[in-house]
Scaffold this motif. Structure first.
Motif, PDB file in Angstrom:
ATOM      1  N   ASN A  79       0.823  -1.202   0.000  1.00  0.00           N
ATOM      2  CA  ASN A  79       0.000   0.000   0.000  1.00  0.00           C
ATOM      3  C   ASN A  79       0.862   1.260   0.000  1.00  0.00           C
ATOM      4  O   ASN A  79       0.546   2.241  -0.684  1.00  0.00           O
ATOM      5  N   PHE A  80       1.967   1.219   0.738  1.00  0.00           N
ATOM      6  CA  PHE A  80       2.873   2.370   0.780  1.00  0.00           C
ATOM      7  C   PHE A  80       3.454   2.654  -0.602  1.00  0.00           C
ATOM      8  O   PHE A  80       3.524   3.804  -1.041  1.00  0.00           O
ATOM      9  N   ARG A  81       3.853   1.580  -1.284  1.00  0.00           N
ATOM     10  CA  ARG A  81       4.414   1.749  -2.637  1.00  0.00           C
ATOM     11  C   ARG A  81       3.358   2.293  -3.599  1.00  0.00           C
ATOM     12  O   ARG A  81       3.633   3.188  -4.406  1.00  0.00           O
ATOM     13  N   LEU A  82       2.137   1.743  -3.503  1.00  0.00           N
ATOM     14  CA  LEU A  82       1.071   2.192  -4.391  1.00  0.00           C
ATOM     15  C   LEU A  82       0.681   3.642  -4.124  1.00  0.00           C
ATOM     16  O   LEU A  82       0.417   4.403  -5.061  1.00  0.00           O
ATOM     17  N   ARG A  83       0.643   4.020  -2.836  1.00  0.00           N
ATOM     18  CA  ARG A  83       0.322   5.408  -2.508  1.00  0.00           C
ATOM     19  C   ARG A  83       1.369   6.356  -3.076  1.00  0.00           C
ATOM     20  O   ARG A  83       1.048   7.460  -3.526  1.00  0.00           O
ATOM     21  N   GLY A  84       2.612   5.905  -3.046  1.00  0.00           N
ATOM     22  CA  GLY A  84       3.673   6.716  -3.632  1.00  0.00           C
ATOM     23  C   GLY A  84       3.456   6.923  -5.118  1.00  0.00           C
ATOM     24  O   GLY A  84       3.618   8.039  -5.637  1.00  0.00           O
ATOM     25  N   ARG A  85       3.073   5.852  -5.820  1.00  0.00           N
ATOM     26  CA  ARG A  85       2.815   5.954  -7.258  1.00  0.00           C
ATOM     27  C   ARG A  85       1.617   6.855  -7.534  1.00  0.00           C
ATOM     28  O   ARG A  85       1.632   7.675  -8.462  1.00  0.00           O
ATOM     29  N   VAL A  86       0.569   6.703  -6.713  1.00  0.00           N
ATOM     30  CA  VAL A  86      -0.620   7.531  -6.881  1.00  0.00           C
ATOM     31  C   VAL A  86      -0.277   8.999  -6.676  1.00  0.00           C
ATOM     32  O   VAL A  86      -0.720   9.878  -7.444  1.00  0.00           O
TER      33      VAL A  86
END
Length: 384
Positions: free
Chosen positions: A266-273
């Motif tokens: 989730n942390f990685r995805l939030r960064g991408r978002v």
């Protein structure tokens, strides 16, 4: 003549017969006094018993001027004989909690020298206030020691020392005592002045669970449970863990690792978002170059994203930028900015007109409104 207190003779007595001595209207129905009672009145940190007296429900029990008064839902005839029945599940639970609290307070006093300066027996948890710091990392060892004492199945003692004997004893008490004093002793662990009811053997407590410790005033407030409440708590935690394991397709013993993996993903995805949002916000800001006042509507944006979009467009539009995001519950998050502007009066009017609340700096504000999109658009049309 004060009622004979059967609860001090036998804490396990669930049923008794008594004569109604007085019955008078009370704030919660009727107040009944008996010639003898097994109902424990509220005192010593322990809540009152409930149950029945004949046809009447016993709602509360209190001691006033040396007499035990039973608050009932209907009157009882003075001089009549009634059968009393204690709600035993409630009584035994309170005895387990109170006895567990004594063990905890006694061991804390022995290990750290701290006093129990506050105690509340709630319907789900017990809180104890100590006048010193108990580190959270000490809880597992304290809990282990307390439960070792429980499983030794030590017999509880109730003492009524003379005034001279009392002077020679080292016991816990919140105040200086003299005269008739009742002491409850868990041999080798605790000796405390107490008018409450306790189990006869520590094994009846079953188990103590220390739930938390938090800084409180000059010391700490500790949360704990004993007896069946521990089983109920563990069953609740187990059920929650089971539901999590199903959702994550992980074994019950591996849910923590699965949650860590999910959090990292989730942390990685939030960064991408956030990177994608930043690019989109920059494009919107370029598109609104010198556009003057701008009103934007988005769906499902977090408050931080609303803020960042308003900030980006505010820098280029050379006017006021207002961004609203539909929360899906009839409300909108908003962020409004104007370089060098003063939005305070405008936002005050908006919050009043659109059932909103929020605030910030003179040139930038955030908040929420309870209004429709049409109402929001109409508000801004009137202010062009």
């Amino acid at each position: 003549m004060a009622a004979e207190k059967l609860y001090y003779k036998d804490v396990y007595q669930r049923k008794f017969h008594a004569k109604v001595v007085q019955c008078r209207p009370g704030k919660k129905g009727y107040e009944v006094a008996l010639d003898q009672t097994a109902f424990y009145p509220e005192g010593g940190g322990q809540p009152y018993d409930t149950g029945t007296l004949g046809k009447a429900k016993v709602l509360e029990v209190h001691s006033k001027d040396g007499e035990v008064w039973h608050d009932t839902d209907c009157p009882l005839e003075v001089g009549s004989q009634v059968e009393g029945n204690i709600d035993w599940d409630r009584r035994f639970d309170l005895m387990q909690q109170h006895s567990g609290e004594h063990l905890v307070s006694g061991l804390i006093h022995e290990k750290y020298g701290y006093d129990n300066v506050g105690f509340h027996m709630g319907t789900d948890r017990i809180t104890i206030d100590f006048n010193g710091i108990v580190p959270e990392e000490d809880l597992p060892k304290l809990e282990e020691k307390i439960n070792e004492v429980i499983w030794e199945n030590i017999q509880t003692r109730v003492l009524y020392p003379t005034e001279e004997e009392l002077k020679q004893l080292c016991y816990r008490s919140k105040k200086e005592l003299s005269g008739w004093v009742r002491l409850v002793e868990f041999p080798g662990t605790d000796l405390c002045a107490c008018c409450g009811l306790h189990v006869t053997y520590t094994g009846e407590i079953g188990m103590v669970k220390l739930l938390s410790v938090q800084k409180f005033r000059e010391g700490v407030r500790m949360e704990m449970i004993s007896g069946k409440r521990v089983l109920d708590y563990l069953n609740e935690i187990s059920e929650q863990n089971h539901q999590i394991s199903v959702q994550l397709s992980a074994k019950p013993g591996e849910t923590a690792a699965a949650v860590r993996r999910l959090a990292e993903e989730n942390f990685r995805l939030r960064g991408r978002v956030m990177d994608m949002e930043a690019e989109a916000f920059e494009q919107e800001a370029r598109r609104r170059l010198a556009a003057g006042d701008v009103l934007l509507f988005e769906k499902g944006m977090e408050a931080d994203s609303v803020r960042r979009l308003a900030t980006a467009v505010m820098e280029t539009c050379q006017g006021r930028c207002a961004v609203y995001s539909d929360s899906g519950d009839g409300s909108f998050k908003y962020a409004i900015g104007e370089k060098g502007g003063d939005l305070r009066e405008l936002v005050r009017q908006m919050n009043q007109a659109l059932n909103g609340r929020g605030g910030g700096k003179p040139f930038f504000v955030q908040g929420n409104v309870k209004a429709s999109r049409n109402e929001i658009e109409e508000f801004w049309r009137q202010r062009k």
